[in-house]
Design a protein around this motif. Structure first.
Motif, mmCIF file in Angstrom:
data_model
loop_
_atom_site.group_PDB
_atom_site.id
_atom_site.type_symbol
_atom_site.label_atom_id
_atom_site.label_comp_id
_atom_site.label_asym_id
_atom_site.label_seq_id
_atom_site.Cartn_x
_atom_site.Cartn_y
_atom_site.Cartn_z
ATOM 1 N N ARG A 15 50.760 36.766 45.046
ATOM 2 C CA ARG A 15 51.680 37.083 43.942
ATOM 3 C C ARG A 15 52.192 35.798 43.318
ATOM 4 N NH1 ARG A 15 54.819 37.824 48.465
ATOM 5 N NH2 ARG A 15 56.838 36.807 48.432
ATOM 6 N N LEU A 16 52.453 35.881 42.024
ATOM 7 C CA LEU A 16 53.045 34.768 41.289
ATOM 8 C C LEU A 16 54.559 34.964 41.283
ATOM 9 C CD1 LEU A 16 50.568 34.789 38.277
ATOM 10 C CD2 LEU A 16 50.568 33.203 40.217
ATOM 11 N N VAL A 17 55.299 33.892 41.574
ATOM 12 C CA VAL A 17 56.761 33.968 41.615
ATOM 13 C C VAL A 17 57.354 32.803 40.826
ATOM 14 C CG1 VAL A 17 56.791 35.174 43.833
ATOM 15 C CG2 VAL A 17 56.935 32.683 43.790
ATOM 16 N N ASP A 18 58.633 32.926 40.528
ATOM 17 C CA ASP A 18 59.375 31.884 39.801
ATOM 18 C C ASP A 18 58.666 31.473 38.524
ATOM 19 O OD1 ASP A 18 61.362 31.827 41.787
ATOM 20 O OD2 ASP A 18 60.179 30.412 42.985
ATOM 21 N N GLN A 49 54.835 44.552 30.917
ATOM 22 C CA GLN A 49 55.818 43.507 31.213
ATOM 23 C C GLN A 49 55.748 42.438 30.117
ATOM 24 O OE1 GLN A 49 57.797 43.599 34.107
ATOM 25 N NE2 GLN A 49 56.890 45.604 34.435
ATOM 26 N N THR A 50 56.889 41.879 29.806
ATOM 27 C CA THR A 50 56.971 40.733 28.906
ATOM 28 C C THR A 50 57.758 39.654 29.633
ATOM 29 O OG1 THR A 50 56.991 42.205 27.002
ATOM 30 C CG2 THR A 50 57.685 39.951 26.621
ATOM 31 N N ARG A 51 57.155 38.493 29.779
ATOM 32 C CA ARG A 51 57.775 37.355 30.456
ATOM 33 C C ARG A 51 58.309 37.716 31.855
ATOM 34 N NH1 ARG A 51 59.037 32.901 26.980
ATOM 35 N NH2 ARG A 51 58.503 33.358 24.835
ATOM 36 N N PRO A 52 57.477 38.311 32.704
ATOM 37 C CA PRO A 52 57.977 38.674 34.046
ATOM 38 C C PRO A 52 58.270 37.434 34.883
ATOM 39 C CG PRO A 52 55.610 38.950 33.946
ATOM 40 C CD PRO A 52 56.057 38.607 32.547
ATOM 41 N N GLU A 53 59.258 37.536 35.754
ATOM 42 C CA GLU A 53 59.578 36.439 36.673
ATOM 43 C C GLU A 53 58.603 36.425 37.846
ATOM 44 O OE1 GLU A 53 63.665 36.382 37.860
ATOM 45 O OE2 GLU A 53 64.352 36.714 35.812
ATOM 46 N N GLU A 54 58.037 37.594 38.170
ATOM 47 C CA GLU A 54 57.050 37.721 39.243
ATOM 48 C C GLU A 54 55.912 38.596 38.748
ATOM 49 O OE1 GLU A 54 58.603 39.069 42.955
ATOM 50 O OE2 GLU A 54 60.107 37.484 43.059
ATOM 51 N N VAL A 85 51.390 26.286 40.162
ATOM 52 C CA VAL A 85 50.333 26.746 39.273
ATOM 53 C C VAL A 85 50.829 26.840 37.832
ATOM 54 C CG1 VAL A 85 50.815 29.209 39.622
ATOM 55 C CG2 VAL A 85 48.493 28.481 39.126
ATOM 56 N N THR A 86 49.899 26.626 36.912
ATOM 57 C CA THR A 86 50.134 26.933 35.500
ATOM 58 C C THR A 86 49.372 28.215 35.207
ATOM 59 O OG1 THR A 86 50.374 24.612 34.900
ATOM 60 C CG2 THR A 86 49.849 26.134 33.122
ATOM 61 N N VAL A 87 50.037 29.166 34.579
ATOM 62 C CA VAL A 87 49.460 30.483 34.306
ATOM 63 C C VAL A 87 49.276 30.627 32.799
ATOM 64 C CG1 VAL A 87 49.832 32.980 34.495
ATOM 65 C CG2 VAL A 87 50.649 31.449 36.304
ATOM 66 N N THR A 113 52.001 31.277 28.257
ATOM 67 C CA THR A 113 51.823 30.213 29.243
ATOM 68 C C THR A 113 53.097 30.038 30.054
ATOM 69 O OG1 THR A 113 50.359 29.101 27.693
ATOM 70 C CG2 THR A 113 51.119 27.811 29.541
ATOM 71 N N ALA A 114 52.922 29.881 31.373
ATOM 72 C CA ALA A 114 54.070 29.713 32.270
ATOM 73 C C ALA A 114 53.718 28.741 33.379
ATOM 74 C CB ALA A 114 54.468 31.049 32.883
ATOM 75 N N THR A 115 54.756 28.233 34.012
ATOM 76 C CA THR A 115 54.594 27.491 35.260
ATOM 77 C C THR A 115 55.284 28.319 36.339
ATOM 78 O OG1 THR A 115 56.603 26.222 34.837
ATOM 79 C CG2 THR A 115 54.504 25.229 34.166
#
Length: 170
Positions: A81-84, A65-70, A120-122, A96-98
């Motif tokens: 699970r991470l979402v949004d 995956q590259t830049r998945p939304e979830e 969360v910051t990922v 890095t994502a929020t």
């Protein structure tokens, strides 16, 4: 004999006859024609393939995956699970994502539990070669930094190894 009928001029043993000269010219032309007719694929490649400069994150199903939304963190039961996810960076060293970590409270048990959101910051890091996938790097570490409250008993800043190396199925 020459055109006057006189004896021909003596020839050196190294001087080619007309027939020998024609044969040499024809052989040279045939060689040149064959050399241009050989397909380019017959020559061995000289350049080695370069690795994909942008790493991927491998999901629970062994898919890149590259830049998945979830992104599913709990592969076994799906209770985390991470979402949004909104990616700020994604490069050859880190991503890095929020987003929101949705965690099941499992009360009174997981099937009857409720999911709660935790901002969360990922951060994905430590890219390494992905086994059995030539020229592909994959992130091997995920860091979750909770920006408000945390799911009990998780600390505010936690890092996990991402090692989903299930055998590939054809």
């Amino acid at each position: 004999m020459d055109a006057t009928g006189d004896n021909p001029t003596p020839r050196s043993p190294h001087t080619p006859t007309r027939l020998q000269a024609r044969t040499g010219i024809l052989l040279s032309a045939a060689t040149a024609l064959i050399a241009t007719a050989v397909p380019a694929s017959a020559t061995p490649p000289t350049a080695t393939p370069t690795p994909n400069p942008t790493p991927v994150v491998v999901d629970c199903f062994n898919k890149p995956q590259t830049r998945p939304e979830e992104y599913l963190l709990a592969c076994g039961d799906g209770n985390n699970r991470l979402v949004d996810l909104h990616w700020n960076t994604w490069n050859h060293k880190t991503a890095t994502a929020t987003g929101t970590d949705m965690v099941n409270d499992c009360r009174p048990y997981c099937a009857a539990g409720r999911f709660h959101p935790y901002p969360v910051t990922v951060t994905l890091s430590h890219p390494q070669p992905w086994p059995n996938h030539p020229n592909t790097q994959r992130f091997t570490t995920i860091r979750l930094l909770y920006t408000h409250t945390t799911p009990t008993p998780v600390p505010k800043d936690v890092t996990y190894k991402l090692v989903y190396d299930s055998p590939d199925t054809p």
